[in-house]
Design a protein around this motif. Structure first.
Motif, PDB file in Angstrom:
ATOM      1  N   LEU A   3       8.431  25.581  39.715  1.00  0.00           N
ATOM      2  CA  LEU A   3       8.976  26.774  40.354  1.00  0.00           C
ATOM      3  C   LEU A   3       7.856  27.524  41.060  1.00  0.00           C
ATOM      4  O   LEU A   3       6.718  27.537  40.588  1.00  0.00           O
ATOM      5  N   TYR A   5       7.244  31.382  42.732  1.00  0.00           N
ATOM      6  CA  TYR A   5       7.739  32.729  42.942  1.00  0.00           C
ATOM      7  C   TYR A   5       6.919  33.408  44.025  1.00  0.00           C
ATOM      8  O   TYR A   5       5.713  33.161  44.154  1.00  0.00           O
ATOM      9  N   GLN A   6       7.597  34.243  44.768  1.00  0.00           N
ATOM     10  CA  GLN A   6       6.900  35.037  45.774  1.00  0.00           C
ATOM     11  C   GLN A   6       7.374  36.471  45.678  1.00  0.00           C
ATOM     12  O   GLN A   6       8.565  36.733  45.442  1.00  0.00           O
ATOM     13  N   TYR A   7       6.466  37.398  45.917  1.00  0.00           N
ATOM     14  CA  TYR A   7       6.831  38.813  45.955  1.00  0.00           C
ATOM     15  C   TYR A   7       5.876  39.571  46.860  1.00  0.00           C
ATOM     16  O   TYR A   7       4.726  39.166  47.011  1.00  0.00           O
ATOM     17  N   ARG A   9       9.956  40.175  48.067  1.00  0.00           N
ATOM     18  CA  ARG A   9      10.894  39.349  48.823  1.00  0.00           C
ATOM     19  C   ARG A   9      11.076  39.908  50.228  1.00  0.00           C
ATOM     20  O   ARG A   9      11.281  39.169  51.187  1.00  0.00           O
ATOM     21  N   CYS A  23       1.969  34.796  45.548  1.00  0.00           N
ATOM     22  CA  CYS A  23       2.645  33.534  45.273  1.00  0.00           C
ATOM     23  C   CYS A  23       2.227  33.042  43.894  1.00  0.00           C
ATOM     24  O   CYS A  23       1.030  32.987  43.593  1.00  0.00           O
ATOM     25  N   GLN A  24       3.204  32.706  43.072  1.00  0.00           N
ATOM     26  CA  GLN A  24       2.923  32.280  41.698  1.00  0.00           C
ATOM     27  C   GLN A  24       3.601  30.942  41.429  1.00  0.00           C
ATOM     28  O   GLN A  24       4.814  30.817  41.621  1.00  0.00           O
ATOM     29  N   GLY A 107       8.229  28.833  47.561  1.00  0.00           N
ATOM     30  CA  GLY A 107       8.788  30.065  47.052  1.00  0.00           C
ATOM     31  C   GLY A 107       9.910  30.525  47.978  1.00  0.00           C
ATOM     32  O   GLY A 107      10.121  29.948  49.043  1.00  0.00           O
ATOM     33  N   PRO A 108      10.623  31.579  47.580  1.00  0.00           N
ATOM     34  CA  PRO A 108      11.749  32.071  48.372  1.00  0.00           C
ATOM     35  C   PRO A 108      11.328  32.831  49.627  1.00  0.00           C
ATOM     36  O   PRO A 108      12.168  33.143  50.465  1.00  0.00           O
ATOM     37  N   THR A 110       8.604  35.822  51.698  1.00  0.00           N
ATOM     38  CA  THR A 110       8.496  37.269  51.881  1.00  0.00           C
ATOM     39  C   THR A 110       8.875  37.555  53.326  1.00  0.00           C
ATOM     40  O   THR A 110       8.233  37.061  54.250  1.00  0.00           O
TER      41      THR A 110
ATOM     42  N   SER B  42      15.579  30.705  51.555  1.00  0.00           N
ATOM     43  CA  SER B  42      14.909  29.843  50.581  1.00  0.00           C
ATOM     44  C   SER B  42      15.020  28.378  50.973  1.00  0.00           C
ATOM     45  O   SER B  42      16.074  27.933  51.439  1.00  0.00           O
TER      46      SER B  42
END
Lengths: 115, 108
Positions: A3, A5-7, A9, A23-24, A107-108, A110, B42
């Motif tokens: 997985l 993750y991005q923040y 969004r 980004c994680q 990731g989704p 930003t 996404s």
């Protein structure tokens, strides 16, 4: 499973200001992290490719001075958009992979809006 | 020139029908990935291929590294298959180069 993750969004910034995105990677070792930008109605442009313990490689039209990237360990990366202007708006995606030609996970994104 | 040539740019399908997307590569490609981008932006991983074919439900992908092309077949299209599909080539420098995308619309 792998997985990314991005923040944040979504983010809105005033023209000329800067914003940082993170980004994680979870569930695998992000040896290689690539940052992309998808501008409105366009495909994905590679900004830079970062490999842990190696120099970050920027693509033509993108510079470290404008898009500084940090990739300090195998799970985290960040990129800053400095002095953002209208042409910098778009969806910024972080893609991470364990090895050079392994499957890349994204990731989704930003979404950056510049006013 | 463009390293990844994706076609068609748009595709309209009736529910239950089948079709295929194609990507041609102009340089040596070690592997290919296919993604679907949803309405929120996404990227969903569909396939990763270094050679041969893979199948996942109603989707099937093939990659010919010698002839430099890859295909994605959608069988018995459903409404939820709508979205923009991208192929991406993993080539020199471990860069992933994307095609322009195919906007797929599945109609009832």
């Amino acid at each position: 499973g792998a997985l990314v993750y991005q923040y944040p969004r979504r983010t809105i910034c005033k023209s000329g200001t800067s914003m940082r995105m993170e980004c994680q990677a979870v569930g695998f070792q992000a040896t290689s992290v690539a940052w992309y930008r998808q501008s409105p109605q366009k495909t994905f442009e590679l900004i830079a490719l970062s490999t842990v313990n190696s120099a970050i490689k920027y693509e033509q039209n993108f510079t470290q001075e404008k898009f500084p990237i940090s990739h300090p360990n195998l799970s985290f990366s960040s990129m800053t958009v400095l002095n953002a202007y209208l042409e910098d708006r778009g969806l910024y995606l972080c893609g991470a992979r364990e090895a050079g030609d392994a499957e890349q996970f994204f990731g989704p994104g930003t979404r950056l809006t510049v006013l | 020139g463009d390293q990844v040539e994706q076609s068609p740019s748009a595709l309209s399908l009736h529910e239950g029908t089948s079709s295929a997307l194609r990507c041609n590569f102009t340089t040596t490609t070690r592997s290919v990935q296919w993604f679907r981008q949803n309405s929120r932006g996404s990227l969903i991983n569909l396939f990763y291929l270094a050679s041969g074919t893979k199948e996942n439900g109603r989707l099937k992908s093939a990659f010919d590294s010698k002839e430099l092309y890859s295909t994605l077949h959608i069988r018995d299209a459903q409404l939820e298959d709508s979205g923009t599909y991208f192929c991406a080539a993993n080539s020199a420098g471990n860069k992933l180069t994307f095609g322009i995308g195919t906007r797929v619309l599945v109609r009832p």
